[in-house]
Design a protein around this motif. Structure first.
Motif, PDB file in Angstrom:
ATOM      1  N   PRO A 146       0.832  -1.201   0.000  1.00 28.51           N
ATOM      2  CA  PRO A 146       0.000   0.000   0.000  1.00 28.51           C
ATOM      3  C   PRO A 146       0.866   1.250   0.000  1.00 28.51           C
ATOM      4  N   THR A 147       0.310   2.343  -0.483  1.00 28.76           N
ATOM      5  CA  THR A 147       0.987   3.624  -0.356  1.00 28.76           C
ATOM      6  C   THR A 147       1.041   4.003   1.122  1.00 28.76           C
TER       7      THR A 147
ATOM      8  N   GLU B 260     -19.339   1.192   2.200  1.00 23.07           N
ATOM      9  CA  GLU B 260     -18.755   2.146   1.249  1.00 23.07           C
ATOM     10  C   GLU B 260     -17.360   1.721   0.808  1.00 23.07           C
ATOM     11  N   LEU B 261     -16.626   1.053   1.686  1.00 23.19           N
ATOM     12  CA  LEU B 261     -15.277   0.616   1.330  1.00 23.19           C
ATOM     13  C   LEU B 261     -15.268  -0.508   0.301  1.00 23.19           C
ATOM     14  N   LEU B 262     -16.409  -1.119   0.041  1.00 22.48           N
ATOM     15  CA  LEU B 262     -16.474  -2.097  -1.036  1.00 22.48           C
ATOM     16  C   LEU B 262     -16.085  -1.474  -2.372  1.00 22.48           C
ATOM     17  N   ALA B 263     -16.273  -0.168  -2.483  1.00 24.93           N
ATOM     18  CA  ALA B 263     -15.945   0.541  -3.715  1.00 24.93           C
ATOM     19  C   ALA B 263     -14.569   1.203  -3.656  1.00 24.93           C
ATOM     20  N   SER B 264     -13.764   0.852  -2.655  1.00 21.98           N
ATOM     21  CA  SER B 264     -12.423   1.425  -2.545  1.00 21.98           C
ATOM     22  C   SER B 264     -11.601   1.135  -3.800  1.00 21.98           C
ATOM     23  N   THR B 265     -10.822   2.112  -4.206  1.00 24.21           N
ATOM     24  CA  THR B 265      -9.933   1.907  -5.348  1.00 24.21           C
ATOM     25  C   THR B 265      -8.723   1.061  -4.980  1.00 24.21           C
ATOM     26  N   ASP B 266      -8.541   0.789  -3.707  1.00 26.32           N
ATOM     27  CA  ASP B 266      -7.499  -0.137  -3.258  1.00 26.32           C
ATOM     28  C   ASP B 266      -8.135  -1.515  -3.119  1.00 26.32           C
TER      29      ASP B 266
ATOM     30  N   ASP C 167     -13.350  14.445   9.584  1.00 21.54           N
ATOM     31  CA  ASP C 167     -12.452  14.383   8.433  1.00 21.54           C
ATOM     32  C   ASP C 167     -11.127  15.047   8.807  1.00 21.54           C
ATOM     33  N   ASP C 168     -10.056  14.641   8.137  1.00 21.01           N
ATOM     34  CA  ASP C 168      -8.773  15.301   8.365  1.00 21.01           C
ATOM     35  C   ASP C 168      -7.923  15.184   7.105  1.00 21.01           C
ATOM     36  N   ALA C 169      -6.673  15.607   7.210  1.00 22.22           N
ATOM     37  CA  ALA C 169      -5.797  15.654   6.032  1.00 22.22           C
ATOM     38  C   ALA C 169      -5.562  14.269   5.437  1.00 22.22           C
ATOM     39  N   LEU C 170      -5.491  13.216   6.272  1.00 20.76           N
ATOM     40  CA  LEU C 170      -5.270  11.876   5.733  1.00 20.76           C
ATOM     41  C   LEU C 170      -6.455  11.440   4.872  1.00 20.76           C
ATOM     42  N   ILE C 171      -7.648  11.777   5.277  1.00 21.08           N
ATOM     43  CA  ILE C 171      -8.831  11.432   4.488  1.00 21.08           C
ATOM     44  C   ILE C 171      -8.758  12.102   3.120  1.00 21.08           C
TER      45      ILE C 171
ATOM     46  N   ASP D  43     -10.230   8.184  -2.930  1.00 23.33           N
ATOM     47  CA  ASP D  43     -11.231   7.146  -3.152  1.00 23.33           C
ATOM     48  C   ASP D  43     -10.794   5.764  -2.684  1.00 23.33           C
ATOM     49  N   ALA D  44      -9.597   5.645  -2.153  1.00 23.16           N
ATOM     50  CA  ALA D  44      -9.207   4.387  -1.514  1.00 23.16           C
ATOM     51  C   ALA D  44      -9.891   4.234  -0.168  1.00 23.16           C
ATOM     52  N   GLY D  45     -10.352   5.346   0.408  1.00 22.78           N
ATOM     53  CA  GLY D  45     -11.022   5.326   1.701  1.00 22.78           C
ATOM     54  C   GLY D  45     -12.417   5.905   1.612  1.00 22.78           C
ATOM     55  N   VAL D  46     -12.931   6.298   2.748  1.00 23.99           N
ATOM     56  CA  VAL D  46     -14.269   6.877   2.847  1.00 23.99           C
ATOM     57  C   VAL D  46     -14.182   8.133   3.698  1.00 23.99           C
ATOM     58  N   ARG D  47     -14.847   9.189   3.254  1.00 22.30           N
ATOM     59  CA  ARG D  47     -14.914  10.422   4.051  1.00 22.30           C
ATOM     60  C   ARG D  47     -15.884  10.181   5.207  1.00 22.30           C
ATOM     61  N   PRO D  48     -15.392  10.167   6.458  1.00 21.32           N
ATOM     62  CA  PRO D  48     -16.278   9.823   7.580  1.00 21.32           C
ATOM     63  C   PRO D  48     -17.525  10.695   7.672  1.00 21.32           C
TER      64      PRO D  48
END
Length: 285
Positions: free
Chosen positions: A40-41, A149-155, A211-215, A220-225
């Protein structure tokens, strides 16, 4: 991430399978993640670390109910939920550690308190059974929405871990809902204690949706809380209404778990969880 595409372990295709060696047969074992060709990155690793830490600390809390639950069936149920959540932690931590050449055990046993990125809500003491159910209701609804929502993660690996976890969290959510209904719409005493439990849990809810800078960085690998909040509020309100309970109106706790700032409770959890590994480094059994 604003859209959701339905996936299953069978539908990730060659891209995810080649990255993580995921097949329906091995069901994302941590050892399969650890030998994946693609790492992973840094941003995705940090994101996976958050989710793994949430699951790991919650598993520790839930496991404390074994032999202490109000009935034998709940000893088994909460123990099984703890094992499920520990499995999620293993997968997320294995994937995060793959970026830094660390194992799941390295991340679980050899980090200090300020290196953990878990939410405050999962580190709170179990309290009475009502508090544990209130916490589990909040966390399982949140995780169900998050993993959906993470089912659609680009990772591909994040998506695959979420697909496996979602099936189990669906049960965790139902278990918490049924107990919330039973206690909230039960006796006068059970209603009072369940409402009191919600009042104690609620200050820790807002942190889950920050939300924060990591989000921003993980994209699109994650989800905006924050995108999950409306659905969360609707589901919780529906359950509490049926349980004759009310949504608390209390100030939020400041929160800071994502920055490594924790309540005093995490240190005690880690002392118990890490003592054996640190006392006998490299021991196996």
């Amino acid at each position: 991430m604003t859209t959701h595409t339905d996936h299953s372990l069978d539908s990730f295709g060659d891209s995810a399978a080649s990255a993580t060696r995921v097949t329906p047969g091995n069901a994302l074992r941590p050892e399969d993640i650890a030998i994946a060709k693609e790492k992973p990155t840094e941003d995705v690793a940090q994101y996976a670390l958050r989710l793994g830490d949430d699951a790991l600390i919650l598993a520790q809390r839930l496991s404390h109910w074994i032999s202490r639950a109000p009935e034998l069936e709940e000893d088994i149920a909460l123990g099984n939920i703890a094992l499920d959540v520990l499995g999620h932690a293993r997968s997320f931590l294995s994937y995060a550690g793959h970026a830094w050449d660390k194992t799941e055990d390295d991340l679980a046993y050899w980090r200090e308190e300020d290196e953990f990125r878990s939410l405050w809500i999962v580190e709170q003491p179990n309290g009475d059974f009502g508090f544990t159910i209130a916490r589990q209701l909040v966390v399982s609804v949140y995780q169900y929405l998050l993993y959906t929502e993470l089912l659609a993660s680009t990772d591909g690996t994040i998506a695959a871990i979420a697909a496996k976890a979602l099936k189990e969290v669906d049960y965790h959510r139902d278990h918490a809902v049924q107990w919330a209904l039973r206690l909230g719409d039960g006796t006068e005493e059970s209603h009072r204690r369940m409402q009191d439990a919600l009042e104690l849990v609620w200050p820790y809810v807002d942190e889950m949706f920050d939300d924060d800078a990591l989000i921003d960085a993980v994209g699109d690998a994650g989800v905006r809380p924050s995108s999950l909040r409306a659905a969360f509020d609707a589901q919780i309100a529906s359950v509490l209404d049926e349980a004759t309970l009310s949504v608390p109106n209390v100030p939020r706790a400041s929160g800071g778990g994502r920055r490594g700032e924790h309540t005093e409770h995490l240190g005690y959890i880690l002392a118990e969880m890490q003592v054996l590994a640190r006392k006998h480094p490299g021991a196996t059994w």
